[in-house]
Design a protein around this motif. Sequence first.
Motif, PDB file in Angstrom:
ATOM      1  N   GLN A 353       0.848  -1.180   0.000  1.00  0.00           N
ATOM      2  CA  GLN A 353       0.000   0.000   0.000  1.00  0.00           C
ATOM      3  C   GLN A 353       0.889   1.237   0.000  1.00  0.00           C
ATOM      4  OE1 GLN A 353      -3.625  -0.206   2.344  1.00  0.00           O
ATOM      5  NE2 GLN A 353      -3.308   1.874   3.054  1.00  0.00           N
ATOM      6  N   ALA A 354       0.782   2.040  -1.071  1.00  0.00           N
ATOM      7  CA  ALA A 354       1.677   3.180  -1.244  1.00  0.00           C
ATOM      8  C   ALA A 354       1.135   4.460  -0.633  1.00  0.00           C
ATOM      9  CB  ALA A 354       1.951   3.394  -2.737  1.00  0.00           C
ATOM     10  N   ALA A 355      -0.197   4.625  -0.622  1.00  0.00           N
ATOM     11  CA  ALA A 355      -0.774   5.865  -0.104  1.00  0.00           C
ATOM     12  C   ALA A 355      -2.250   5.652   0.177  1.00  0.00           C
ATOM     13  CB  ALA A 355      -0.589   7.016  -1.101  1.00  0.00           C
ATOM     14  N   THR A 356      -2.841   6.563   0.946  1.00  0.00           N
ATOM     15  CA  THR A 356      -4.278   6.547   1.203  1.00  0.00           C
ATOM     16  C   THR A 356      -4.809   7.976   1.143  1.00  0.00           C
ATOM     17  OG1 THR A 356      -3.931   6.714   3.605  1.00  0.00           O
ATOM     18  CG2 THR A 356      -4.182   4.496   2.674  1.00  0.00           C
ATOM     19  N   PHE A 357      -6.062   8.098   0.671  1.00  0.00           N
ATOM     20  CA  PHE A 357      -6.757   9.380   0.647  1.00  0.00           C
ATOM     21  C   PHE A 357      -8.098   9.187   1.342  1.00  0.00           C
ATOM     22  CE2 PHE A 357      -4.186   9.305  -3.297  1.00  0.00           C
ATOM     23  CZ  PHE A 357      -3.293  10.318  -2.977  1.00  0.00           C
ATOM     24  N   GLY A 372      -2.698  11.034 -15.753  1.00  0.00           N
ATOM     25  CA  GLY A 372      -1.977  10.265 -14.754  1.00  0.00           C
ATOM     26  C   GLY A 372      -1.596  11.021 -13.500  1.00  0.00           C
ATOM     27  N   THR A 373      -2.020  12.277 -13.383  1.00  0.00           N
ATOM     28  CA  THR A 373      -1.615  13.084 -12.224  1.00  0.00           C
ATOM     29  C   THR A 373      -2.754  13.324 -11.247  1.00  0.00           C
ATOM     30  OG1 THR A 373      -2.080  15.127 -13.441  1.00  0.00           O
ATOM     31  CG2 THR A 373       0.166  14.248 -13.553  1.00  0.00           C
ATOM     32  N   TRP A 374      -3.999  13.156 -11.667  1.00  0.00           N
ATOM     33  CA  TRP A 374      -5.141  13.432 -10.798  1.00  0.00           C
ATOM     34  C   TRP A 374      -5.927  12.163 -10.502  1.00  0.00           C
ATOM     35  CZ3 TRP A 374      -7.263  18.308 -13.769  1.00  0.00           C
ATOM     36  CH2 TRP A 374      -6.394  19.395 -13.519  1.00  0.00           C
ATOM     37  N   LEU A 375      -6.580  12.195  -9.351  1.00  0.00           N
ATOM     38  CA  LEU A 375      -7.458  11.104  -8.927  1.00  0.00           C
ATOM     39  C   LEU A 375      -8.734  11.708  -8.375  1.00  0.00           C
ATOM     40  CD1 LEU A 375      -7.946   8.063  -8.227  1.00  0.00           C
ATOM     41  CD2 LEU A 375      -6.929   8.565  -5.988  1.00  0.00           C
ATOM     42  N   ALA A 376      -9.883  11.247  -8.880  1.00  0.00           N
ATOM     43  CA  ALA A 376     -11.176  11.738  -8.413  1.00  0.00           C
ATOM     44  C   ALA A 376     -11.891  10.639  -7.646  1.00  0.00           C
ATOM     45  CB  ALA A 376     -12.034  12.210  -9.585  1.00  0.00           C
ATOM     46  N   GLY A 377     -12.550  11.025  -6.549  1.00  0.00           N
ATOM     47  CA  GLY A 377     -13.283  10.062  -5.734  1.00  0.00           C
ATOM     48  C   GLY A 377     -14.573  10.643  -5.219  1.00  0.00           C
ATOM     49  N   VAL A 378     -15.561   9.739  -5.017  1.00  0.00           N
ATOM     50  CA  VAL A 378     -16.873  10.149  -4.511  1.00  0.00           C
ATOM     51  C   VAL A 378     -17.267   9.209  -3.388  1.00  0.00           C
ATOM     52  CG1 VAL A 378     -19.318  10.430  -5.053  1.00  0.00           C
ATOM     53  CG2 VAL A 378     -17.599  11.080  -6.735  1.00  0.00           C
ATOM     54  N   ALA A 379     -17.760   9.758  -2.284  1.00  0.00           N
ATOM     55  CA  ALA A 379     -18.240   8.963  -1.158  1.00  0.00           C
ATOM     56  C   ALA A 379     -19.712   8.623  -1.353  1.00  0.00           C
ATOM     57  CB  ALA A 379     -18.037   9.715   0.147  1.00  0.00           C
ATOM     58  N   GLN A 380     -20.131   7.525  -0.717  1.00  0.00           N
ATOM     59  CA  GLN A 380     -21.518   7.082  -0.801  1.00  0.00           C
ATOM     60  C   GLN A 380     -22.457   8.184  -0.303  1.00  0.00           C
ATOM     61  OE1 GLN A 380     -22.393   3.795  -1.799  1.00  0.00           O
ATOM     62  NE2 GLN A 380     -24.513   4.481  -1.827  1.00  0.00           N
ATOM     63  N   GLY A 381     -23.443   8.550  -1.150  1.00  0.00           N
ATOM     64  CA  GLY A 381     -24.432   9.552  -0.776  1.00  0.00           C
ATOM     65  C   GLY A 381     -23.945  10.979  -0.839  1.00  0.00           C
ATOM     66  N   SER A 382     -22.699  11.201  -1.269  1.00  0.00           N
ATOM     67  CA  SER A 382     -22.150  12.557  -1.307  1.00  0.00           C
ATOM     68  C   SER A 382     -22.517  13.251  -2.615  1.00  0.00           C
ATOM     69  CB  SER A 382     -20.632  12.508  -1.160  1.00  0.00           C
ATOM     70  OG  SER A 382     -20.068  13.799  -1.326  1.00  0.00           O
ATOM     71  N   SER A 383     -22.608  14.572  -2.552  1.00  0.00           N
ATOM     72  CA  SER A 383     -22.891  15.365  -3.748  1.00  0.00           C
ATOM     73  C   SER A 383     -21.648  16.057  -4.275  1.00  0.00           C
ATOM     74  CB  SER A 383     -23.962  16.417  -3.432  1.00  0.00           C
ATOM     75  OG  SER A 383     -23.490  17.304  -2.418  1.00  0.00           O
ATOM     76  N   LEU A 390      -1.705  13.469  -7.425  1.00  0.00           N
ATOM     77  CA  LEU A 390      -0.859  12.362  -6.991  1.00  0.00           C
ATOM     78  C   LEU A 390       0.574  12.807  -6.748  1.00  0.00           C
ATOM     79  CD1 LEU A 390      -2.160   9.542  -9.355  1.00  0.00           C
ATOM     80  CD2 LEU A 390      -2.814   9.982  -6.995  1.00  0.00           C
ATOM     81  N   ARG A 391       1.002  13.860  -7.426  1.00  0.00           N
ATOM     82  CA  ARG A 391       2.373  14.339  -7.237  1.00  0.00           C
ATOM     83  C   ARG A 391       2.564  14.983  -5.872  1.00  0.00           C
ATOM     84  NH1 ARG A 391       2.051  17.903 -12.563  1.00  0.00           N
ATOM     85  NH2 ARG A 391       0.136  18.376 -11.414  1.00  0.00           N
ATOM     86  N   LYS A 392       1.512  15.596  -5.367  1.00  0.00           N
ATOM     87  CA  LYS A 392       1.582  16.277  -4.080  1.00  0.00           C
ATOM     88  C   LYS A 392       0.944  15.465  -2.959  1.00  0.00           C
ATOM     89  CE  LYS A 392       1.128  20.737  -6.451  1.00  0.00           C
ATOM     90  NZ  LYS A 392       0.303  21.966  -6.574  1.00  0.00           N
TER      91      LYS A 392
END
Length: 473
Positions: A353-357, A372-383, A390-392
Amino acid sequence: MLCAISGEPPKEPVASRKSGNVYEKRLIEAYVTENGTEPTTGEALSIEDLVNLKSPATVRPRPPTLTSIPALLSVFQEEWDSLALQTYTLQQNLNQTRQELSTALYQNDAAQRVIARLLRERDDARQALARIDVGRASTNGDAMQVDSAPLPEAIQQTIDNTQQSLMKTRRKRPVPEDWATPEAISSYAPKSSSEPLYPGGKIFAVHESGDAALVSGSDGSASIYSLSQNKPLLSLSTGSGTATAGTWAGKKAVLATSSGAVVVFEDNQQVASFAVHAGSVNAVATHPSGSILASVGEDKTYILYDLESNKVLTQIQSDSGLTSAQFHPDGHLLAAGGNDGQIKIFEVKSGAQAATFNLGGPVKAVVFSENGTWLAGVAQGSSSISIWDLRKSAEIKTLETGSAINSISWDYTGQFLAAAGAGGITVEAYSKAAKEWSGILSSAVPSTRVAWGKQAQSLIAVDDSGKVVTWSG
């Protein structure tokens, strides 16, 4: 003088220069020739080390026991009795040795059987523990331990080659001339729709050709849908369990099920089936090489498969149930969303495991941008959509859509991020010149899944009623 070997007076006495012992010449020469040492001391000895001794020739009388036939017979009888006793003793020792060997072999066989039984009971206990863990509504206990195997050298080489080849072309790549513009996307509206075939729209994956789509509703049935013909072409059966996730791996369609199976189809035929997960499989992802597949599940593990040999490569343990997954565009990282609200970044080659957000809630969706530099995430029920650099290793932007989000999709150029949810479809655009995000499309048509068409000239979505809807200008 007596011979040190025979214990009798020697006929041809010789003495050792090294020890001074006296021997019968024929006996010591035979011993030295065969062994090269002196029998009494064990030191090295040669024939040249022997000194002949001179003694007067005397006539030795015979012992009294050998002066008559009855005396000779008595001596022979004693020798025979001694030989018989020695033979009996040797036979007893042989029988005892055989019994000890038999006992040792029996104990070794019993030990191997016990080890095999314990290994079998351990595996059964792990499977039972995983099923119990999956069946609970919530779990705060430790994750079930899984013995992960290292990836074969050929697979590691494939990962390295894919990363090196894609990294060279990704940086400063120009936007294709025929790619959709923000102005064109802002005018998109529903142009065509299918019958309500897939209520709930649980699975939606568009093939890279832009025509075929893998679609499934909340009832778990799945099919391959033709976007150009606007109708389903082929139904896919997974056997046991309902379909929970799907993706494309080249020409192969991949479906995951609630029973823990991952099924691979090619040319309308099932070509492989894997049943390794202990519980529902929540997401599947294809490596950029096209030959490696990943699946994540409620059993707190992700599994890698080789689609060329149809073999399981490894199973990696996590600390929470996993809900979503995607490979990095270069293929060296795997992002997996967890029930604990964390996006876990794993190194594909090592499984470390290299990192966690942290999203703050169970992860609904996770997507890498094509650059390859950005990561998008959505939580359950979130708007809101959280975006990390990823670089920072830091969150750089939060995009608010106004309603709960079910699905997000980044276009090939990394300019446009589409989201589908209960409030409709929205598209956010990023301007490199201004380094700002802006909303360019917002609709009020509730949707469960969304994907980009070829050259981003269209958006394809599945709405709540199960219709496949194409949006374009």
